[in-house]
Write a protein that holds these residues in place. Sequence first.
Motif, PDB file in Angstrom:
ATOM      1  N   VAL A  42      -4.495 -15.155  15.106  1.00 57.39           N
ATOM      2  CA  VAL A  42      -5.535 -14.341  15.685  1.00 57.39           C
ATOM      3  C   VAL A  42      -5.579 -12.960  15.119  1.00 57.39           C
ATOM      4  CG1 VAL A  42      -6.835 -13.406  17.629  1.00 57.39           C
ATOM      5  CG2 VAL A  42      -6.048 -15.709  17.720  1.00 57.39           C
ATOM      6  N   ALA A  43      -4.467 -12.300  15.047  1.00 57.63           N
ATOM      7  CA  ALA A  43      -4.175 -10.979  14.629  1.00 57.63           C
ATOM      8  C   ALA A  43      -4.930 -10.849  13.090  1.00 57.63           C
ATOM      9  CB  ALA A  43      -2.677 -10.290  14.754  1.00 57.63           C
ATOM     10  N   GLY A  44      -4.275 -12.024  12.265  1.00 60.38           N
ATOM     11  CA  GLY A  44      -4.703 -11.911  10.886  1.00 60.38           C
ATOM     12  C   GLY A  44      -5.836 -11.790  10.791  1.00 60.38           C
ATOM     13  N   VAL A  45      -6.603 -12.810  11.233  1.00 61.74           N
ATOM     14  CA  VAL A  45      -8.181 -13.105  11.068  1.00 61.74           C
ATOM     15  C   VAL A  45      -9.008 -11.743  11.629  1.00 61.74           C
ATOM     16  CG1 VAL A  45     -10.257 -14.103  12.024  1.00 61.74           C
ATOM     17  CG2 VAL A  45      -8.267 -15.522  11.313  1.00 61.74           C
ATOM     18  N   GLY A  46      -8.517 -11.228  12.573  1.00 56.24           N
ATOM     19  CA  GLY A  46      -9.015 -10.005  13.341  1.00 56.24           C
ATOM     20  C   GLY A  46      -8.969  -8.929  12.097  1.00 56.24           C
ATOM     21  N   TYR A  47      -7.807  -8.672  11.463  1.00 54.01           N
ATOM     22  CA  TYR A  47      -7.505  -7.638  10.548  1.00 54.01           C
ATOM     23  C   TYR A  47      -8.359  -7.875   9.130  1.00 54.01           C
ATOM     24  CZ  TYR A  47      -5.104  -4.463   7.195  1.00 54.01           C
ATOM     25  OH  TYR A  47      -4.764  -3.479   6.180  1.00 54.01           O
ATOM     26  N   GLY A  48      -8.461  -9.051   8.835  1.00 57.94           N
ATOM     27  CA  GLY A  48      -9.455  -9.403   7.737  1.00 57.94           C
ATOM     28  C   GLY A  48     -10.778  -9.095   7.968  1.00 57.94           C
ATOM     29  N   ILE A  49     -11.397  -9.345   9.143  1.00 60.02           N
ATOM     30  CA  ILE A  49     -12.602  -9.151   9.546  1.00 60.02           C
ATOM     31  C   ILE A  49     -12.880  -7.666   9.387  1.00 60.02           C
ATOM     32  CG2 ILE A  49     -14.378  -9.123  11.187  1.00 60.02           C
ATOM     33  CD1 ILE A  49     -13.273 -11.943  12.015  1.00 60.02           C
ATOM     34  N   ALA A  50     -11.822  -7.147  10.172  1.00 61.81           N
ATOM     35  CA  ALA A  50     -11.994  -5.290  10.241  1.00 61.81           C
ATOM     36  C   ALA A  50     -12.001  -4.861   8.877  1.00 61.81           C
ATOM     37  CB  ALA A  50     -10.810  -4.833  10.989  1.00 61.81           C
ATOM     38  N   TYR A  51     -11.150  -5.175   7.661  1.00 62.23           N
ATOM     39  CA  TYR A  51     -10.883  -4.738   6.695  1.00 62.23           C
ATOM     40  C   TYR A  51     -12.224  -5.312   5.881  1.00 62.23           C
ATOM     41  CZ  TYR A  51      -8.834  -3.754   2.020  1.00 62.23           C
ATOM     42  OH  TYR A  51      -8.713  -3.265   0.818  1.00 62.23           O
ATOM     43  N   TYR A  52     -13.021  -6.320   6.015  1.00 56.53           N
ATOM     44  CA  TYR A  52     -14.172  -6.473   5.467  1.00 56.53           C
ATOM     45  C   TYR A  52     -15.224  -5.644   5.746  1.00 56.53           C
ATOM     46  CZ  TYR A  52     -18.461  -8.681   4.227  1.00 56.53           C
ATOM     47  OH  TYR A  52     -19.890  -9.065   3.841  1.00 56.53           O
ATOM     48  N   TYR A  53     -15.492  -5.223   6.816  1.00 55.53           N
ATOM     49  CA  TYR A  53     -16.202  -4.167   7.469  1.00 55.53           C
ATOM     50  C   TYR A  53     -16.066  -2.853   7.160  1.00 55.53           C
ATOM     51  CZ  TYR A  53     -18.866  -7.773   9.823  1.00 55.53           C
ATOM     52  OH  TYR A  53     -19.860  -8.888   9.994  1.00 55.53           O
ATOM     53  N   ARG A  54     -14.703  -2.497   7.037  1.00 58.33           N
ATOM     54  CA  ARG A  54     -14.519  -1.210   6.503  1.00 58.33           C
ATOM     55  C   ARG A  54     -14.221  -0.681   5.120  1.00 58.33           C
ATOM     56  NH1 ARG A  54     -13.880   2.869  10.191  1.00 58.33           N
ATOM     57  NH2 ARG A  54     -11.769   3.464   9.681  1.00 58.33           N
ATOM     58  N   TYR A  55     -14.485  -1.987   4.219  1.00 62.51           N
ATOM     59  CA  TYR A  55     -14.552  -1.687   2.847  1.00 62.51           C
ATOM     60  C   TYR A  55     -15.984  -1.618   2.403  1.00 62.51           C
ATOM     61  CZ  TYR A  55     -12.797  -2.257  -1.745  1.00 62.51           C
ATOM     62  OH  TYR A  55     -12.230  -2.082  -3.216  1.00 62.51           O
ATOM     63  N   THR A  56     -16.066  -0.371   1.697  1.00 64.92           N
ATOM     64  CA  THR A  56     -17.669  -0.284   1.127  1.00 64.92           C
ATOM     65  C   THR A  56     -17.648   0.469  -0.196  1.00 64.92           C
ATOM     66  OG1 THR A  56     -17.470   2.252   2.088  1.00 64.92           O
ATOM     67  CG2 THR A  56     -18.264   0.311   3.562  1.00 64.92           C
ATOM     68  N   TYR A  57     -18.460   0.318  -0.835  1.00 68.92           N
ATOM     69  CA  TYR A  57     -18.320   0.761  -2.371  1.00 68.92           C
ATOM     70  C   TYR A  57     -19.880   0.971  -2.643  1.00 68.92           C
ATOM     71  CZ  TYR A  57     -19.936  -3.887  -3.564  1.00 68.92           C
ATOM     72  OH  TYR A  57     -20.623  -5.125  -3.494  1.00 68.92           O
ATOM     73  N   GLU A  58     -20.185   2.202  -3.638  1.00 69.27           N
ATOM     74  CA  GLU A  58     -21.436   2.394  -3.880  1.00 69.27           C
ATOM     75  C   GLU A  58     -21.540   2.954  -5.449  1.00 69.27           C
ATOM     76  OE1 GLU A  58     -24.707   5.848  -2.624  1.00 69.27           O
ATOM     77  OE2 GLU A  58     -22.495   5.683  -1.667  1.00 69.27           O
TER      78      GLU A  58
END
Length: 524
Positions: A42-58
């Motif tokens: 659960v912690a790994g899945v949660g970290y992956g989701i958080a990393y996805y939403y916190r990763y941005t590029y422009e």
Amino acid sequence: MMLALQHGATGFSVPVLLVGLGPSVLDIDIGPLLALVPIGLVAGVGYGIAYYYRYTYEVTASTFDVSSGVFARRSREIPYRRIQNVDSSQGLFQRLFGLAVVSIETAGGGDTEATLRFVSEDEAERLRSEIRRLTAATGESTADSDPDPDRSASDEPTPSERTRENHSSGGGAPTLLFDLEVRDLLLYAVTSFRWGAAVFPIAILVFLGGADSGSGLVPAFVIDAARPFGGPDTLEGAAVGPLLMLAAVTAVQWSVFTYVSSAIYTVANYYGFRLGHAGEDFVYERGLVQRYSGSIPVEKVQSVSVTENPLQRLVGYAGLRVETAGYGPDSGSSNQSAVPLAGTDRVYRFAETLTGVETPDFRSPPRLARRRYFVRYSIVAAVIVAAAIGLSRVSTFDRWYLTAVVFVAVPPAAHLKYVNLGYFVGADHLVIRSGFWNRQTTVIPYYRIQTVSTRRSVFQRRLGLASLAVDTASSRTFSWGSPTIYDIDLETAREIHDTGRERLQSALRERARTDDLGLSVDFT
């Protein structure tokens, strides 16, 4: 989803590993560890989701901006003028799901500057095209900000200006320059040897170690193969002689397995290799299981090298590599295959067309250098014989005199070392050739030279010789060192040093006046 699953698998595997090691290695109760397995998942899945939403590029007008990090945030602004390569890769599962990894390489760093994981194929292609377009536009605006006052509006455009006019958008289908055929791919596989492939037979030894052999990490089939040649029945209590025979047979097996692994890796890595030209960039794609594609800006090319080993020279083939200041996906270094393998004449034409270099008339080092190589290899042969004599004193090995045959190889080795050295000081380029097992002929435009250093060992100083190392703005590895003119007269080295410095200044003034890239991309 893929990122969440990846981190979830990591969070799941760590507690599972501890559960497996707990009773036997760690000597702890596995009860509490079992409770960590679902928590880790659960912690790994949660970290992956958080990393996805916190990763941005422009993609902005002047920089490519990236922000990442869950607990510690990191923001980067990458100027387009520093971008060397934009590459994308797809593993097997990524290709099944239509995803890709985009890597942005810059000059002056040992690591990838930015990596965008799990973007769609269409988004990866859009980013590559857009960054290529903006990189070309940045170079154009930089050149236009300092126009040449001596040129009138009616002057003919330079080759770089014609290229920008014809490909200003950076888009469109690439023009195919080279396509590696299956026959040439197989020939490339059997005529090349990659030492990195040695990890595969080593992994097999570790995996099969000790199987029915009672001999630790040495598998039974290794001992069985050496037994007919005088190898030991078992390692326990074995004499030195049988152990040496075991080592010799194992070395042969290791070499054969490494060669086969190298051939398989080459086929998988360069399957479907295609090189094209889009705008001011070279674009390539390759790979069977892991698919790579990327771009190499023409104006970022530092040097061009023709590579040949003895087998390839025997069949009349060679390869062409380009050196950039960034890091590409080819072995994690800055040198990349522009043409993995083709006919030697064709490859040299490619190199001449790409750089504009005149056909080189190579000069050889003085014959004193060949005498130096003869002495050097004689010393090596003497050390081998002395080691065999020492071994005969502590073991049953009594035919040490057979090793004296290595002296027979000294004269041809010294001669082959000498005849494969050469250099050419051209009007616009310095061309350096060296190596027998992996001969490299490197073409370096003077305006790409960063430093030229004269190196003299103790033995060279006694003989009045010197070596001249030429560095460009590239990130070279231990196995791909700086081009060097070996063992020339000291006065000649000083003359080349001064000539290179003068022509570097002349080339820089000429480029500032004409704004010419100095590189052609028409391989026809």
